[in-house]
Design a protein around this motif. Structure first.
Motif, PDB file in Angstrom:
ATOM      1  N   LEU A 137      17.787  83.233  41.085  1.00 24.58           N
ATOM      2  CA  LEU A 137      17.833  82.445  42.238  1.00 24.58           C
ATOM      3  C   LEU A 137      17.482  80.701  41.843  1.00 24.58           C
ATOM      4  CD1 LEU A 137      16.179  84.186  45.001  1.00 24.58           C
ATOM      5  CD2 LEU A 137      18.423  84.137  44.924  1.00 24.58           C
ATOM      6  N   GLN A 140      20.881  80.312  39.006  1.00 26.70           N
ATOM      7  CA  GLN A 140      21.905  79.819  40.331  1.00 26.70           C
ATOM      8  C   GLN A 140      22.751  79.940  39.036  1.00 26.70           C
ATOM      9  OE1 GLN A 140      21.842  77.151  43.707  1.00 26.70           O
ATOM     10  NE2 GLN A 140      19.483  77.553  43.167  1.00 26.70           N
ATOM     11  N   ASP A 261      15.943  73.146  46.050  1.00 25.00           N
ATOM     12  CA  ASP A 261      16.982  73.292  47.297  1.00 25.00           C
ATOM     13  C   ASP A 261      16.041  75.044  47.839  1.00 25.00           C
ATOM     14  OD1 ASP A 261      17.646  75.350  45.590  1.00 25.00           O
ATOM     15  OD2 ASP A 261      19.375  74.439  45.291  1.00 25.00           O
ATOM     16  N   ASN A 262      16.788  75.542  48.827  1.00 24.94           N
ATOM     17  CA  ASN A 262      14.827  76.461  49.872  1.00 24.94           C
ATOM     18  C   ASN A 262      16.285  78.008  48.986  1.00 24.94           C
ATOM     19  OD1 ASN A 262      14.831  75.405  52.023  1.00 24.94           O
ATOM     20  ND2 ASN A 262      17.013  75.789  52.955  1.00 24.94           N
ATOM     21  N   LEU A 263      17.113  78.194  47.818  1.00 22.91           N
ATOM     22  CA  LEU A 263      16.836  79.159  46.323  1.00 22.91           C
ATOM     23  C   LEU A 263      15.993  79.072  45.589  1.00 22.91           C
ATOM     24  CD1 LEU A 263      20.707  79.951  46.406  1.00 22.91           C
ATOM     25  CD2 LEU A 263      19.038  81.438  47.387  1.00 22.91           C
ATOM     26  N   THR A 264      16.016  77.716  45.714  1.00 25.57           N
ATOM     27  CA  THR A 264      15.332  77.637  44.120  1.00 25.57           C
ATOM     28  C   THR A 264      13.685  77.299  44.826  1.00 25.57           C
ATOM     29  OG1 THR A 264      16.514  75.786  43.396  1.00 25.57           O
ATOM     30  CG2 THR A 264      14.290  75.761  42.251  1.00 25.57           C
ATOM     31  N   LEU A 266      12.754  79.988  46.955  1.00 25.56           N
ATOM     32  CA  LEU A 266      12.469  81.230  47.262  1.00 25.56           C
ATOM     33  C   LEU A 266      12.380  81.999  45.693  1.00 25.56           C
ATOM     34  CD1 LEU A 266      12.953  83.927  49.366  1.00 25.56           C
ATOM     35  CD2 LEU A 266      15.446  83.573  49.243  1.00 25.56           C
ATOM     36  N   GLY A 267      13.184  81.661  44.788  1.00 24.72           N
ATOM     37  CA  GLY A 267      13.631  82.188  43.715  1.00 24.72           C
ATOM     38  C   GLY A 267      11.847  81.677  42.839  1.00 24.72           C
TER      39      GLY A 267
END
Length: 303
Positions: A137, A140, A261-264, A266-267
């Motif tokens: 995540l 990406q 960002d949000n994915l980072t 979360l990961g």
């Protein structure tokens, strides 16, 4: 303060030192070539570390014959990891690189299981797999934020893992600080050789201060990391290693105007959570093994 509280503070100070060093190097890269930075920091770090250890009367370079090959391979892994990490650091947000490096407890645990035969239960293996999902995540692959520099950060993780596995195979007769000084000197010399192909730039006062600051905080980080191992319980202190990500988020926002960002994010949360779970399971397993190894107490006799 209790030993555990001291250990936690030492660990947080160590992580702050390493992250501040990264920030100084990232700032230096705006004006100086990479290998010039590596050479200047290596020279300053080696000189300061050698002088400090010599003054304490603990500087020894006597490496047993059977460990010399391992020390060489460890040094090469350190140099490769340094180049890969700094390449990623200069070209990526500092929080993203730090988040990827946070997977190290997971990779070291998995590598020790695969290559050294150290026991790892299925719960920790599942946590490691989940942690690697968190890394994906952050990286990406195939996404808009993906770059080859993320692969450089992953290469740094692999090389640091190899370095740590080699370190575990060193005998007790190998002087730790002597190896640290040798490694710092080798990194500096490598930077000097590689910088021959780069156009050197003049080091102004600001750059000189940053080089000195980077050298000072990284030595402080090494010292605090040693002090951590001498106080407190490892199971209590080790989770504070992840404060480096907090420092990276703060410095990225304050100094470089960066925010993941949000994915980072979360990961990063997944990597930290699985890392904490892995550390906790290691502590549980160690306590269980200790109880099994202790002889049973005899039942009290009757009058």
């Amino acid at each position: 303060m209790s030993p555990n509280l001291k250990g936690a503070l030492f660990m947080m100070a160590s992580m702050a030192g390493f992250t501040l060093n990264d920030a100084c190097v990232k700032l230096l890269a705006e004006d100086l070539p990479l290998f010039q930075i590596v050479f200047l920091r290596g020279v300053a770090t080696t000189a300061m570390m050698a002088a400090m250890v010599w003054a304490m009367g603990g500087l020894s370079f006597h490496i047993p014959r059977g460990d010399r090959g391992r020390v060489i391979w460890r040094t090469l892994a350190e140099i490769g990891a340094m180049v890969a990490f700094l390449t990623a650091l200069i070209n990526m947000p500092i929080a993203n690189v730090t988040a990827i490096l946070s997977a190290l407890p997971l990779t070291v645990t998995l590598a020790a299981y695969v290559f050294l035969g150290e026991p790892v239960g299925w719960k920790r293996l599942l946590a490691i797999l989940a942690g690697f999902g968190g890394v994906l995540l952050i990286v990406q692959p195939g996404g808009e934020g993906f770059s080859l520099y993320a692969l450089a950060a992953l290469l740094a993780v692999a090389l640091v893992t190899a370095r740590d596995l080699i370190t575990r195979r060193l005998s007790r007769d190998v002087p730790s600080m002597g190896v640290a000084v040798i490694t710092a000197a080798a990194v500096g010399m490598f930077g000097g050789v590689m910088s021959i192909g780069e156009p050197w730039r003049q080091v102004d006062l600001e750059a000189g201060i940053l080089v000195l600051a980077a050298s000072t905080v990284i030595i402080a980080a090494y010292l605090f990391s040693i002090m951590v191992m001498r106080v407190g319980e490892i199971g209590f202190v080790a989770p504070f290693r992840y404060t480096s990500l907090v420092w990276a988020l703060f410095l990225g926002w304050l100094v470089f105007d960066e925010w993941p960002d949000n994915l980072t994010l979360l990961g990063s949360a997944i990597v930290v959570a699985t890392g904490l779970f892995t550390l906790w399971r290691e502590q549980v397993t160690a306590k269980r093994a200790l109880r099994v190894a202790q002889p049973a107490k005899p039942a009290p006799g009757r009058c």
